[in-house]
Structures are given as structure tokens and as C-alpha cells.
Write a protein that holds these residues in place. Structure first.
Motif, PDB file in Angstrom:
ATOM      1  N   ALA A   1      28.665   0.071-103.313  1.00 49.28           N
ATOM      2  CA  ALA A   1      27.988   0.919-103.748  1.00 49.28           C
ATOM      3  C   ALA A   1      27.051   1.210-102.883  1.00 49.28           C
ATOM      4  CB  ALA A   1      27.028   0.895-104.878  1.00 49.28           C
TER       5      ALA A   1
ATOM      6  N   ARG B   1      15.986 -17.270 -98.705  1.00 47.05           N
ATOM      7  CA  ARG B   1      16.055 -18.920 -97.603  1.00 47.05           C
ATOM      8  C   ARG B   1      14.744 -18.944 -97.373  1.00 47.05           C
ATOM      9  NH1 ARG B   1      19.086 -15.966 -92.829  1.00 47.05           N
ATOM     10  NH2 ARG B   1      17.609 -14.355 -92.237  1.00 47.05           N
TER      11      ARG B   1
ATOM     12  N   GLY C   1      24.791   4.023-100.005  1.00 45.09           N
ATOM     13  CA  GLY C   1      24.075   5.508-100.045  1.00 45.09           C
ATOM     14  C   GLY C   1      23.849   6.291-101.447  1.00 45.09           C
ATOM     15  N   LEU C   2      23.302   5.153-102.448  1.00 48.92           N
ATOM     16  CA  LEU C   2      22.414   5.524-103.578  1.00 48.92           C
ATOM     17  C   LEU C   2      21.586   6.490-103.880  1.00 48.92           C
ATOM     18  CD1 LEU C   2      23.050   1.874-105.031  1.00 48.92           C
ATOM     19  CD2 LEU C   2      24.464   4.445-105.611  1.00 48.92           C
ATOM     20  N   PRO C   3      20.644   6.530-102.970  1.00 47.30           N
ATOM     21  CA  PRO C   3      19.193   7.338-103.135  1.00 47.30           C
ATOM     22  C   PRO C   3      19.828   8.592-102.690  1.00 47.30           C
ATOM     23  CG  PRO C   3      19.171   5.437-101.695  1.00 47.30           C
ATOM     24  CD  PRO C   3      20.424   5.275-102.138  1.00 47.30           C
TER      25      PRO C   3
ATOM     26  N   THR D   1      17.699   3.501-105.532  1.00 48.70           N
ATOM     27  CA  THR D   1      18.518   2.519-104.822  1.00 48.70           C
ATOM     28  C   THR D   1      19.116   1.497-105.694  1.00 48.70           C
ATOM     29  OG1 THR D   1      18.481   2.344-102.501  1.00 48.70           O
ATOM     30  CG2 THR D   1      19.925   0.546-103.130  1.00 48.70           C
TER      31      THR D   1
ATOM     32  N   TRP E   1      15.351 -10.942-100.552  1.00 50.15           N
ATOM     33  CA  TRP E   1      14.312 -10.865-100.919  1.00 50.15           C
ATOM     34  C   TRP E   1      13.248 -10.034-100.047  1.00 50.15           C
ATOM     35  CZ3 TRP E   1      11.677 -10.931-105.683  1.00 50.15           C
ATOM     36  CH2 TRP E   1      10.372 -10.763-105.953  1.00 50.15           C
ATOM     37  N   GLY E   2      14.178  -8.833 -99.660  1.00 49.93           N
ATOM     38  CA  GLY E   2      13.429  -8.108 -98.159  1.00 49.93           C
ATOM     39  C   GLY E   2      13.163  -6.940 -99.390  1.00 49.93           C
ATOM     40  N   ARG E   3      13.458  -5.803 -98.751  1.00 52.00           N
ATOM     41  CA  ARG E   3      12.466  -4.540 -98.822  1.00 52.00           C
ATOM     42  C   ARG E   3      13.273  -3.916-100.625  1.00 52.00           C
ATOM     43  NH1 ARG E   3      13.046  -2.290 -93.375  1.00 52.00           N
ATOM     44  NH2 ARG E   3      15.186  -2.688 -93.640  1.00 52.00           N
ATOM     45  N   THR E   4      14.820  -3.803 -99.938  1.00 51.00           N
ATOM     46  CA  THR E   4      15.693  -3.538-101.629  1.00 51.00           C
ATOM     47  C   THR E   4      15.709  -4.431-102.583  1.00 51.00           C
ATOM     48  OG1 THR E   4      17.005  -2.517 -99.896  1.00 51.00           O
ATOM     49  CG2 THR E   4      18.163  -2.583-102.180  1.00 51.00           C
TER      50      THR E   4
ATOM     51  N   THR F   1      22.148  -7.849-101.608  1.00 51.01           N
ATOM     52  CA  THR F   1      20.912  -6.707-100.746  1.00 51.01           C
ATOM     53  C   THR F   1      20.961  -7.656 -99.466  1.00 51.01           C
ATOM     54  OG1 THR F   1      18.765  -8.080-100.996  1.00 51.01           O
ATOM     55  CG2 THR F   1      19.898  -6.345-102.901  1.00 51.01           C
ATOM     56  N   ILE F   2      22.218  -8.965 -99.359  1.00 50.68           N
ATOM     57  CA  ILE F   2      21.538  -8.967 -97.912  1.00 50.68           C
ATOM     58  C   ILE F   2      22.786  -8.902 -96.903  1.00 50.68           C
ATOM     59  CG2 ILE F   2      21.876 -11.233 -96.602  1.00 50.68           C
ATOM     60  CD1 ILE F   2      20.280 -12.631 -99.434  1.00 50.68           C
TER      61      ILE F   2
ATOM     62  N   HIS G   1       9.483 -16.619-100.421  1.00 52.19           N
ATOM     63  CA  HIS G   1       9.698 -15.950-100.207  1.00 52.19           C
ATOM     64  C   HIS G   1       9.838 -16.380-101.903  1.00 52.19           C
ATOM     65  CE1 HIS G   1      11.363 -12.965 -96.999  1.00 52.19           C
ATOM     66  NE2 HIS G   1      10.645 -12.985 -97.099  1.00 52.19           N
TER      67      HIS G   1
ATOM     68  N   ASP H   1      24.896  -9.467 -94.579  1.00 51.77           N
ATOM     69  CA  ASP H   1      25.330 -10.961 -94.076  1.00 51.77           C
ATOM     70  C   ASP H   1      26.934 -11.335 -95.214  1.00 51.77           C
ATOM     71  OD1 ASP H   1      26.323 -13.157 -92.465  1.00 51.77           O
ATOM     72  OD2 ASP H   1      24.306 -13.649 -92.634  1.00 51.77           O
TER      73      ASP H   1
ATOM     74  N   LEU I   1      24.986  -4.342-102.673  1.00 52.21           N
ATOM     75  CA  LEU I   1      24.390  -3.368-102.384  1.00 52.21           C
ATOM     76  C   LEU I   1      24.319  -3.157-100.458  1.00 52.21           C
ATOM     77  CD1 LEU I   1      21.356  -3.273-104.464  1.00 52.21           C
ATOM     78  CD2 LEU I   1      23.505  -1.562-104.637  1.00 52.21           C
TER      79      LEU I   1
ATOM     80  N   SER J   1      24.639  -2.422 -96.416  1.00 55.01           N
ATOM     81  CA  SER J   1      25.478  -1.734 -96.191  1.00 55.01           C
ATOM     82  C   SER J   1      26.719  -2.053 -95.089  1.00 55.01           C
ATOM     83  CB  SER J   1      24.683  -0.947 -94.823  1.00 55.01           C
ATOM     84  OG  SER J   1      23.927  -1.525 -94.188  1.00 55.01           O
TER      85      SER J   1
HETATM   86  N1  LIG Z   1      23.815   0.578-101.355  1.00 56.55           N
HETATM   87  C1  LIG Z   1      22.599   1.956-100.779  1.00 56.55           C
HETATM   88  O1  LIG Z   1      22.026   2.838-101.149  1.00 56.55           O
HETATM   89  C2  LIG Z   1      21.081   1.244 -99.665  1.00 56.55           C
HETATM   90  C3  LIG Z   1      19.738   1.478 -99.611  1.00 56.55           C
HETATM   91  C4  LIG Z   1      18.760   0.582 -99.232  1.00 56.55           C
HETATM   92  C5  LIG Z   1      19.370  -0.563 -98.068  1.00 56.55           C
HETATM   93  N2  LIG Z   1      21.068  -0.860 -98.545  1.00 56.55           N
HETATM   94  C6  LIG Z   1      21.131  -2.114 -97.249  1.00 56.55           C
HETATM   95  O2  LIG Z   1      20.594  -3.170 -97.989  1.00 56.55           O
HETATM   96  C7  LIG Z   1      20.682  -4.236 -97.051  1.00 56.55           C
HETATM   97  C8  LIG Z   1      19.652  -4.272 -97.556  1.00 56.55           C
HETATM   98  O3  LIG Z   1      18.315  -3.831 -97.310  1.00 56.55           O
HETATM   99  P1  LIG Z   1      16.483  -4.045 -97.330  1.00 56.55           P
HETATM  100  O4  LIG Z   1      15.890  -3.097 -96.410  1.00 56.55           O
HETATM  101  O5  LIG Z   1      16.417  -4.515 -98.399  1.00 56.55           O
HETATM  102  O6  LIG Z   1      16.355  -5.099 -96.008  1.00 56.55           O
HETATM  103  P2  LIG Z   1      15.580  -6.378 -95.371  1.00 56.55           P
HETATM  104  O7  LIG Z   1      14.357  -5.960 -96.150  1.00 56.55           O
HETATM  105  O8  LIG Z   1      15.879  -6.148 -94.116  1.00 56.55           O
HETATM  106  O9  LIG Z   1      16.437  -7.181 -96.418  1.00 56.55           O
HETATM  107  C9  LIG Z   1      17.088  -8.410 -96.306  1.00 56.55           C
HETATM  108  C10 LIG Z   1      16.492  -9.486 -97.003  1.00 56.55           C
HETATM  109  O10 LIG Z   1      18.162 -10.232 -96.282  1.00 56.55           O
HETATM  110  C11 LIG Z   1      17.567 -11.331 -96.454  1.00 56.55           C
HETATM  111  N3  LIG Z   1      19.017 -11.965 -95.500  1.00 56.55           N
HETATM  112  C12 LIG Z   1      19.712 -11.852 -94.369  1.00 56.55           C
HETATM  113  N4  LIG Z   1      20.099 -12.706 -93.702  1.00 56.55           N
HETATM  114  C13 LIG Z   1      20.496 -14.000 -94.610  1.00 56.55           C
HETATM  115  C14 LIG Z   1      20.848 -15.005 -94.552  1.00 56.55           C
HETATM  116  N5  LIG Z   1      22.255 -15.241 -94.581  1.00 56.55           N
HETATM  117  N6  LIG Z   1      21.114 -15.808 -95.899  1.00 56.55           N
HETATM  118  C15 LIG Z   1      19.889 -15.447 -96.628  1.00 56.55           C
HETATM  119  N7  LIG Z   1      19.229 -14.421 -96.981  1.00 56.55           N
HETATM  120  C16 LIG Z   1      19.472 -13.254 -95.788  1.00 56.55           C
HETATM  121  C17 LIG Z   1      16.417 -11.949 -95.470  1.00 56.55           C
HETATM  122  O11 LIG Z   1      15.275 -12.818 -95.466  1.00 56.55           O
HETATM  123  P3  LIG Z   1      14.594 -13.106 -94.576  1.00 56.55           P
HETATM  124  O12 LIG Z   1      13.548 -12.873 -95.228  1.00 56.55           O
HETATM  125  O13 LIG Z   1      14.832 -14.595 -94.597  1.00 56.55           O
HETATM  126  O14 LIG Z   1      15.250 -12.973 -92.699  1.00 56.55           O
HETATM  127  C18 LIG Z   1      15.739 -10.613 -95.970  1.00 56.55           C
HETATM  128  O15 LIG Z   1      14.596 -10.447 -96.803  1.00 56.55           O
HETATM  129  C19 LIG Z   1      21.175  -3.517 -95.811  1.00 56.55           C
HETATM  130  O16 LIG Z   1      22.620  -3.629 -95.725  1.00 56.55           O
HETATM  131  C20 LIG Z   1      20.617  -1.771 -95.713  1.00 56.55           C
HETATM  132  O17 LIG Z   1      21.430  -1.021 -94.999  1.00 56.55           O
HETATM  133  C21 LIG Z   1      21.366  -0.366 -99.495  1.00 56.55           C
END
Ligand SMILES: NC(=O)c1ccc[n+]([C@@H]2O[C@H](COP(=O)([O-])OP(=O)(O)OC[C@H]3O[C@@H](n4cnc5c(N)ncnc54)[C@H](OP(=O)(O)O)[C@@H]3O)[C@@H](O)[C@H]2O)c1
Ligand SMILES: NC(=O)c1ccc[n+]([C@@H]2O[C@H](COP(=O)([O-])OP(=O)(O)OC[C@H]3O[C@@H](n4cnc5c(N)ncnc54)[C@H](OP(=O)(O)O)[C@@H]3O)[C@@H](O)[C@H]2O)c1
Ligand SMILES: NC(=O)c1ccc[n+]([C@@H]2O[C@H](COP(=O)([O-])OP(=O)(O)OC[C@H]3O[C@@H](n4cnc5c(N)ncnc54)[C@H](OP(=O)(O)O)[C@@H]3O)[C@@H](O)[C@H]2O)c1
Ligand SMILES: NC(=O)c1ccc[n+]([C@@H]2O[C@H](COP(=O)([O-])OP(=O)(O)OC[C@H]3O[C@@H](n4cnc5c(N)ncnc54)[C@H](OP(=O)(O)O)[C@@H]3O)[C@@H](O)[C@H]2O)c1
Lengths: 300, 300, 300, 300
Positions: B264, B185, B266-268, B136, B162-165, B219-220, B189, B222, B242, B244
Motif C-alpha cells: 500500500a 530491534r 503512497g497513502l497520504p 499513512t 518503530w520508526g517514524r511510520t 513499516t520496515i 525501542h 527490508d 507500508l 516503499s
Molecule cells: N505506504 C505509505 O504510504 C508510506 C508512507 C510513509 C512511509 N512509507 C515507507 O515506510 C517505510 C518506513 O518509513 P519510516 O519513515 O517509518 O522510516 P524509519 O523512520 O527509517 O523507520 C524504519 C524502521 O525500520 C527499522 N528497521 C530497518 N531495518 C530493520 C531490520 N532489518 N530489522 C528490524 N528493524 C529494522 C528501523 O529500526 P532501527 O531504528 O533499529 O534502524 C526503523 O525503526 C519506508 O519504506 C517508507 O518509504 C510508506
């Protein structure tokens, strides 16, 4: 000081626009030849026709990155007509006027020699080459991502050459998580490669190190990936050859073997023309200033 | 052990080919439904027609990354006809059979519930999400290089989340020489962001931090880049979203403002289908093994 | 706002001086108990004797990083006499007054319970632990340099634990050029370790990974380096155990085997008391402010 | 091949032990002069008395890193008596015998000249200097941690010099999370510093850049931190001067100003004698081999 300097620019591409912007901000007086289709310049820059160029007042002549063609014409993205810098026009310039170009060829060298004006090819400079290595490396990253179905992260990448471009390419791919192997020939380069955190190998020993890499990026302007070497490589390996034409790869033989090998020249102008233009503009403006100080006998 | 397991695969894209390869090497017996146009599989995998599927011997059913459509059909790159997993077929499977999918939707959840079979959506797993964050991030790099005329090096990049992505995206752009600002937030983090070497800001304070960035990568999942925030941003900023669908950006308003904003998804699967497939294959094979051990009461 | 707040500080070490400085600059009114030998404070801080402490006006009580001893006394670097916080004194405080400490023990918990005052152990906080992991890792670096005759660069280093301290320790040694192997137990930790660029292994599989490391740094507060594991390690390996007392190493057995193993507690206060104090001061001042906002019902 | 070579070693410190080990493993025949107190060598190395040295069979003479003293004696950590290499002994060697030393002085140059033997000072070599820069940088890290009460992380560090040592020192402190500023004088150095991710400044402009740094590390063997510069620096700044004696700092004036400035020579031998010895051993064994090939006319 660039302020008040009269500068004549002949042709160019997107990079030249940054130069225009930079020099305008520095207060230079610009005469633009071969920019008729451009309308984003303000009053300190005047578009003129090269046929009627009067350079008698000109402190510096700026040519494009590509310099002039062997037949004497100058390429310009901003004009449909051909642009030229004639010997007569150049002779009109004051004796202190210098000619700045990206790269020089015989035609240009002869022209300046005939006019008795100093020619300064700025892409030859180490600092310019180092700054340009950054967009070059990013271009290589883009090409690798586009041409593979796996990630750079965790892949095995060989970089050939530890010069101005190779150092940056190695840093960039290592930063993305690749296992980077760098081929060089001097013992101090091999030591620095290890200190920086990559694996080094001597280029005389390429066969032993290239046979299982995913990606091989050549920056050495010499015949490196010859038939002998290519034969030992896996057909899955992607070769990106950054060395200037004709590159360091036997492309014909690579194709016969089914190896994907891509010659990728001119990446800075392609992937980051704005940055590439700023690099030129910054150096040009330093050089113009030095020029000035020398003229005034103020050189430090 | 995956060895000797009977696995039924229904549809998929290039990633599934890596899964096929991996499972074959591990000695699994594969029945492929919806792969009629594929000819690169050896004898341990048998292409079959889903209409006559007999799953009575099946230890695991594998669905594509995208799971099944709301209308119950399954997408396959390797077939012109539509593929389906019927309730009847699923009911034939032994009780221990599990259904593995990339993502799940209501239709799939109901189907498995009706058949009383365990459903395992593997893209939800933290480890899978972390490994997928690598392609990604590389996809984001490619898109940024393609959509800017300056280098990532020395640019100012804001990463939201600052999540997985987000962690991986921040590491990647920082590694390329960008000045990275990360919005999050939670206080832990924010602390970790600083420790890692980036600048942190609280997402409640975005306006003060996004107004001069070159690139903003969200990457959030929301509504983050709302009208209020977009208004404070420079029109030169490139937004890569990024998150979804529908992403975290008010794309319509961004367009009105003249801001370039790209969703963007489905990048992987796009930039590194092979790596993405290997990630799935590796986890699937671990899960199949655990499955086995549980069945045998050997869980550690 | 910390401005105008009445804060009573009881004892402490060099770190407390940073807290004093920080709170003074923020406009707090400090009463210092057990600081009689200190003379670097200005008029907004008044040194007092704990025997005659009047806390009736106090908004917050600050104890040292080490909290109070089991016998109720408080350690102070700046006094020869013992310092105490009596139940009577604490009961005099207004109901909104909170007690901040580094760490808490039974004695302190009971004291606050008896006085019906909220106790806040700030070293437990994730953000504080993450910020403290930085001086901890630098302390580990110093100890390794002092206790080896080879460089960290190119050495093989195992880090046990991927928590608040382990992540930072791994980053630090990797940054210095070591080959870093990290042991963890959750699949998402193992994935993140690989993404970050280190080699991961499961802690259930330590024997296979620790037998040839040069340096092993433990951050797991559990019996990790047991007899069984130590036996498989090389006697040349240096063990630095960062887990709090008694550490995760069988030190007696290590000595029998001739393995150098060092328990290294309290590094932040030793190698960087000023930074450690600033971390506390920053968080304290945030907490005091929140305290205030809560009191005013302004919590966001 | 080092195998079968007769090598005479005269004195040295802990580093020489690595050389002994390395050469023994490579099959060399060692005669050790001035090692009487050493008992960890096996039979391929014979301890001898320098007074009765017979070098008629010797292919190479190895002197310590420090070479010989001006009065002709050689320092040895492994002997109480003084060791000497007499002109007579050296003259006995075969004509192809070379003399390897760490550093050379007049006395040694004259001695070899008189005996008509080639002298090779290996610390002068770029590769050796680069490898030695690693323990030097780690030594600087240790000294900084020991002499500050804050972390290197987040501190502002100026490195003077972008040579073999400066590059490594900058990388090391940057890796630890410091904000690194590097002073150099060539435009290509300034460009590379920026590309690598640090901030560059011209050494002619030190005053503007050193006034607020926490730590200043000098690697330039010239008078850099003169009265003029020191006056502009904060008294809180820690100066570590790595340049060889007398260093680049006006230490007397620094002390008057209350600035802590430390001259730190010989770090590799202090913090990592084993690594430092291995560096020498590896290069020595390459040089001995080349020696051999030259003798045989096999040079490639
Ligand atoms: N484009 C692509 O190819 C691709 C690839 C992979 C994933 N994605 C998408 O990317 C997104 C993130 O995936 P992820 O795996 O990184 O998810 P994740 O690990 O759950 O990370 C999401 C982050 O967003 C934060 N967050 C959520 N709501 C928030 C808010 N209102 N204000 C501030 N921070 C907030 C969370 O923080 P807290 O820990 O504080 O809750 C968390 O750190 C998802 O929609 C996923 O489907 C897209
Ligand atoms: N594709 C693009 O967009 C792009 C952009 C910039 C530059 N370039 C091209 O890239 C090439 C490299 O440029 P650069 O600026 O990096 O040049 P450079 O600084 O001169 O580096 C070239 C390196 O090649 C090494 N080398 C030369 N011949 C060798 C041989 N036979 N065996 C082993 N090593 C050898 C040199 O090593 P020694 O030091 O040992 O001689 C040197 O380190 C040039 O052709 C340049 O035009 C292309
Ligand atoms: N020496 C010093 O100066 C200093 C400074 C700071 C902290 N410390 C000490 O260092 C230790 C770690 O602190 P921390 O802040 O990093 O704690 P932490 O964030 O809780 O991390 C501890 C880690 O240990 C793992 N773990 C626990 N038991 C395990 C087991 N049996 N097998 C495998 N992994 C296990 C946890 O993994 P899971 O997530 O899987 O549970 C977690 O990742 C504490 O004892 C703390 O007091 C010492
Ligand atoms: N303390 C230790 O343990 C230890 C260990 C190793 C080395 N050293 C010492 O460290 C020093 C540096 O060693 P090195 O191997 O790094 O040497 P080096 O590779 O020659 O580097 C010296 C650098 O200083 C620059 N320089 C020289 N004079 C200058 C001036 N007047 N203004 C600005 N820059 C100037 C040079 O720049 P140009 O390229 O522009 O000339 C060069 O980059 C030596 O004194 C060496 O003996 C000490």
C-alpha cells in the motif's frame, strides 16, 4: 447449557454463519431453513425446507437480524427461494420455545402473539447495542476517511448524542486525534463528556457549536440537523448520519445547500459481519442458557 | 519571508494545490508550469509553458512529491502534455535558487549537480515523515476495515518497525482498541514500546509472535516477511505492507500460501491529499524563509 | 546464563534487594558486602565482610545505583559500617570480570582503569532511562497532587524536554486529563509532539507559552527556567524540576518571586524502589548473559 | 442571574472559599456566618454573626458540603465558635428561598420541613458526583503511589463498581498504564467496560478475579470485600475503599489476614479543595439561576 438444544434457524446473512458456528461448537442441534446454498456446515446442522418444517421438538427459533418482512417472508442470503415461518409451524413448538430476532415489527409481534410464544428482539438490548456500537464506529471512521481529503487527526468532529452509539463514536474519533465536541441534553451526560476529555455542548445550543466543524456525526434518532441548523453550518462540513432511517438530517435541504450528508445504516453487518455475528451468537447462547435455567427453576 | 519570492512550480498532483494556496496567501509570486487545466488560481499565480520557461528571476523551483522521472519528465495531474525542467532553464536561475522536491533520484541529483544548484528532498526530513505518518496510518486503518470482516477493536495487530511510520501506526491501532504487538530491534525501542503500553518483541523473534495475529502491518524497508516467516503465519492473517516498493513481504509466496498481503504505497496522497499538501506547504514555507535568512546572514 | 555465576554485591538500597532476589532465582552465587543487617536472603547468598573480600573467583561486581562516593566509600542501607571496594580486591578478579554501577564518577572510573576492569554504568543506557522514566513520572504525579489544591484533570501543564523522561511525563499528565504543552527544540520532536496529541512549542519561545500554565515540569538538564523566564510566569504556577542537580531552575529567584519550585531528584528509588530494582535486575541479568556469550564467542 | 441575589452562607471549609469567589464575581450579595477568621473577601461579602442573623431578605441559604450536624450545629473552618441555623432564622426567609447543602441528614430535613423551605442536597446530583469523581480518582492515585513500592504502570488493578466514581477511577488507572479489571453486575455495564478497553467480570464472580491483583479499589457502597472474598486475595494486595463509611470492606478481618486496606473518604475536599469548590460553585450558580427563572415563570 446450549448442548443438545434443538434450534431452528430461518434465513439470515453472513452474521448468521457465526451464530451457526458458535451454536454448533456449543453442541446445539441446528435445523437450517433457507440455507440451501450454504455448504460449510457440519453434520450437527441439517438443512431443511421450510415448507415441510416440523418444529414440534424445537427449543428456540432464530430469525435474522432484520426479523421478518411486513408480508411475512424472511430474507436469506443463502437461498434463492423465499423463506417463511408460518403460524402453524410456530404453534407446533413446545410451550417453552422462544423466538429470537434482531428487530421486531408488527407482523412478527402478531405472529408470536397468535402462537402464544415469547418474542425476544435482541438488538434492543443495551449490551448488544453497546457491542454493535464498535463496528458502527469503525464504519463511520471508514466513511469519513473515504469522504474527506484531510486526516481525522487534528480535525474538528462533532458527535450528536451520548447514548450507546454516541459514546463509542466519540471515543473512536478522539482516539484518532480529532478534537471531539459532543452534544447532549442531560446534565450528567455533559459532565461525563467533560470528564472523559471531550468538549461538551447542550443540543439546544447546536448552532453555536456546529458552524465550524469539519465532520458532524449524528447518533440521535430525532430531527436534529434541521433547516435552521444546516443553514449555520459550513458547506465544507461532512455529515454522517448514523441514526436509523430516516436519520436526523434534512437531507434534501442539505443537498440544496451543497452540504455532503450521508445516511449510513446497518454498518455492523457491512464492515464487520463476523464480529456482528459473534456478538449475536454470544448473547443468544447466554439467553438460551438462561431460558433453560428458568425452565428448570434454577434462575439465580 | 515568503512574501515577494518568485517560485516556479513544475507539475504535481492534488497536494500541490495546497502548496499553491499556502504560498499565495504568504504573498509569493508563483509561475506554474504544467498546470494548464487548472483554473482555481488567482492572479498572483501565472500559468506558463515550460518550453519557454524563463527562470532568471526565480528564488526556488518546486518539483512534485514524486520528483522527476528517470527520463527527465515531470508528472502533472493538471496537464495533458509532458512537463520538463531542462538543464538550460535551471542554469538561468540565480545562484541562491534552490530546488525542492519530494523525493530525489539519480536523474534529478545529476541535473542539479550539473546546474550547481542545491537540491532539497523534503520527504526525507524527519518532521515531514512524522507528519506524513498520520495520513499513512489512517490509510492503513481504512484498508484494514475494508479487507476484514471483523473489527479492529479486540483484534490482535502486529506492527513491524518503530520508526517514524511505525510509532504512529501502533498508536492508531491501539487507540482503536486493538491488542498491539510491536517488533523492533533496538533495546531502547523495545523499552519505549512497553512504556507506551504495547507488547514488544524483538524482530529476530518474529516467528514466535506473528503466528496468531489477525493483522500484520509492516513499516520496515527490508525483507521481513520472508518465506520462513510467512510459513509460520495463519492464512487468516491480513498483511498490509507500508514499506516503499518492493515492500518487505514475499508477495508471491504469500499468495501461494493463500495469505492476503497488500502493498500500500503512497497513502497520504490517496487518503488525505489536502493534509499531505498542507504538510509540504508548511515545511516549504519554513525552508524558504530560512533560505532567505541564510542569504541575508540572519540565521539563528 | 546467570546460573552458577559468582557475583559480588557492594552496598545499596531497597532496589538492590530486587536485584538479589532476581539473581538468586536465576541461579547466581552471590557474595554480599555491606548487607550485615539484612536477613531475608537464602543460602545462595552469603553475607561477607568487605575487609576480607576475596574476589578471585568473581565474574561480576555490582555497585549501588549511586556508585561509589568521591572518597571511595560505598553507601549501604543494610549496614552501619562504611563499605569499600579496594583496588587490591578488584585486581584479584579474573580479567573477564566487569564492574556494574548505576552511575559513575571520576573516582570509580579511575579505580576500574587502575585495575584494568571494564566499567558499565547502567543508568546511562537508553532502555534503563526509559523504564526509569515511568516511576519518575508517577513520582511527579504524586508531587503535583500533594502540592496543588486543584486537579491535574483540566489543568494546563507544560513539560520541558522530549527526551527519555519528558516523553513519559507528557504521556502521563495527558492521560490524566491535563492540557499538555511540550517544549522542545528539534523539528522532528515538535512534529512527534503534535502527532501524539499534545501542543508543541519551541524552547526558544518559552516566554509566550509558560505565562499561564498551572504546572511546569522540567526535564531538560540545562538552565531553562532562568530569571527572564521566571519573571513572565504566574506566581500560581507550580514548578517541578526533574533534571538532575542542580536542576534547570533558578530556585533562589523563583523563591524571591514567590513561585513554588521543587527540585525532585531520585524519584524511582523513592516512589517505586521495587520496580526500580526490577528494572536494574532485568538489565543486569541480560548484560551478564551477553558477557558470558561474548566470553564464549557466541555473540550474535 | 445570580446578580443582586442575597445569599447567606453558613460555615464550611476551603471549598466554600471558591463558592464565595465565584458568587462574588457573579454579582451576588453575600452574608457570611461563621467566617470571622477569614480576611480575603471583598466588600460584596459581609461577615456577620449567626446569633443576630436577619434572613428576611435572603434568596438562598448555603450550607457546607457536610450539611449540618445531628445536633444542629454547622462546622466552619473559619471560626472558632460554633455556628447554627435556627428554625426562627430560616422561617424569616421569603417563601421562595431555598436551602442548598452538600449532603442532608434527618436533622436538616426536619428543619427545612418545619420552616417549609425547599432543601436541595447537591452532592446527590449526577453531574456533581461525576465531576467530584475526578478529584476522587486523583486522590486514589496519590494513595496508591504512597502505599506501594511498585509503579501503577504494568500493575494489575481491580476496580469494583461502574458507577459515577468507578468509571472515572477505571479510566484514570488505565491511563496510567495499569491492567484494569472492572467488576460490575449489569450486562450493559459489562459490555461498556469491554468496549472502553478494560477487562470486565461479574461481581458474583469476584473470587476468581481478585486473587492475583496488586491493587483493588472499591467504589460499591455495599459489603463487597467480605471474609469469603478477602480470604482468596493475596496478602500483597493493597485495598483502597472509596465507598462512603463504613466502606465495602471487612477491615477488621483484612487486618487479621495481614492485608493492607484503607478507607479513604472525602478525597475531593482533601486533594483538590479548589476544584471541589469550583464544582459546587458552578452548579450552585446554575441552580440559583434556574431558581430565578422558575420564580419568573421563565423555565425552558
Ligand atoms: N505506504 C505509505 O504510504 C508510506 C508512507 C510513509 C512511509 N512509507 C515507507 O515506510 C517505510 C518506513 O518509513 P519510516 O519513515 O517509518 O522510516 P524509519 O523512520 O527509517 O523507520 C524504519 C524502521 O525500520 C527499522 N528497521 C530497518 N531495518 C530493520 C531490520 N532489518 N530489522 C528490524 N528493524 C529494522 C528501523 O529500526 P532501527 O531504528 O533499529 O534502524 C526503523 O525503526 C519506508 O519504506 C517508507 O518509504 C510508506
Ligand atoms: N448506522 C448504524 O449502523 C447504526 C448502528 C447502531 C445504531 N444505530 C442507530 O443509532 C441511533 C442511536 O442508537 P443508540 O443505540 O445510541 O441509542 P441510545 O442509546 O438510545 O442513544 C440515543 C441518544 O440520543 C439522545 N437523544 C434522543 N433524543 C434527543 C434529543 N431530542 N435531543 C438530544 N438528545 C437526544 C438520547 O439522550 P437522552 O439519554 O438524554 O435521552 C441518547 O443519549 C438509533 O437510531 C439506532 O438505530 C445505527
Ligand atoms: N528526578 C528524577 O527522579 C529523575 C529520573 C530520571 C532522570 N532524571 C534527570 O532528568 C533529566 C533528563 O533525563 P532524560 O533521560 O530524559 O535525558 P534525555 O533523554 O537526554 O533528554 C533530555 C532532553 O533535553 C533536551 N535538551 C537538552 N538541552 C536542551 C536545551 N538547551 N534546549 C532544549 N532542549 C534541550 C534534549 O533535546 P535534544 O534531543 O534536542 O538534545 C533531550 O530531549 C536528566 O537530568 C536526568 O538525570 C531525573
Ligand atoms: N472516597 C471519596 O472521596 C468518595 C468520593 C465520591 C464518592 N464516594 C462514595 O463512593 C461510592 C460510589 O459513589 P458513586 O457516585 O460512584 O455511586 P453510584 O454512581 O451509585 O455507583 C455505585 C455503583 O455500585 C454498583 N453496585 C451497588 N451495589 C452493588 C452490588 N451489590 N453488586 C455490584 N454492584 C453494585 C452500582 O451498580 P448498578 O448500577 O448495577 O446498581 C453502581 O454502578 C459511594 O459510597 C460514595 O459515597 C466516595
Amino acid at each position: 447449557m446450549t448442548e443438545g438444544k434443538h434450534i431452528a434457524m430461518f434465513g439470515g446473512d453472513a452474521r448468521q454463519l457465526e451464530v451457526v458456528r458458535f451454536l454448533q461448537e456449543a453442541g446445539a442441534q441446528l435445523s437450517l431453513y433457507g440455507f440451501d446454498q450454504l455448504d460449510t456446515v457440519d453434520t450437527s446442522a441439517v438443512k431443511k425446507s421450510w415448507q415441510t418444517a416440523d418444529l414440534s421438538n424445537t427449543d428456540a427459533v432464530l430469525l435474522p437480524v432484520s426479523g421478518i418482512q411486513l408480508n411475512g417472508t424472511i430474507e436469506s442470503m443463502f437461498s434463492n427461494e423465499r423463506v417463511e415461518l408460518s403460524l402453524e409451524a410456530l404453534k407446533q413448538t413446545p410451550a417453552h420455545c422462544k423466538v429470537f430476532t434482531g428487530i421486531a415489527n408488527d407482523t412478527l409481534v402478531k405472529l408470536c402473539h397468535a402462537a402464544n410464544r415469547t418474542l425476544i428482539p435482541i438488538l434492543d438490548r443495551d449490551d448488544v447495542a453497546i457491542f454493535n456500537s464498535i463496528p458502527t464506529a469503525e464504519g463511520a471512521v471508514m466513511m469519513v476517511i473515504q469522504n474527506t481529503d484531510y486526516t481525522i487527526h487534528s480535525s474538528k468532529v462533532a458527535v450528536l448524542g451520548w447514548g450507546r452509539t454516541g459514546i463509542t463514536v466519540a471515543r473512536t474519533f478522539h482516539a484518532l486525534g480529532a478534537n471531539v465536541f459532543v452534544g447532549a441534553r442531560s446534565s450528567s451526560h455533559l459532565a461525563r463528556i467533560e470528564e472523559t476529555g471531550y468538549t461538551s455542548f447542550h443540543t439546544s445550543d447546536m448552532q453555536a457549536h456546529l458552524n465550524d466543524v469539519n465532520i458532524c456525526i449524528n447518533t440521535i434518532p430525532d430531527q436534529m440537523l434541521t433547516k435552521d441548523i444546516l443553514q449555520t453550518m459550513s458547506t465544507n462540513t461532512l455529515i454522517i448520519d448514523l441514526a436509523s432511517k430516516p436519520g436526523g438530517t434534512d437531507f434534501k435541504y442539505a443537498e440544496e445547500l451543497g452540504l455532503k450528508a450521508i445516511l449510513a445504516p446497518g454498518l455492523p453487518g457491512i464492515v464487520a459481519p463476523k464480529t456482528a455475528g459473534q456478538i449475536l451468537a454470544k448473547i443468544l447462547s447466554q439467553l438460551l442458557q438462561q431460558n433453560d435455567e428458568e425452565a428448570k427453576g434454577e434462575v439465580s
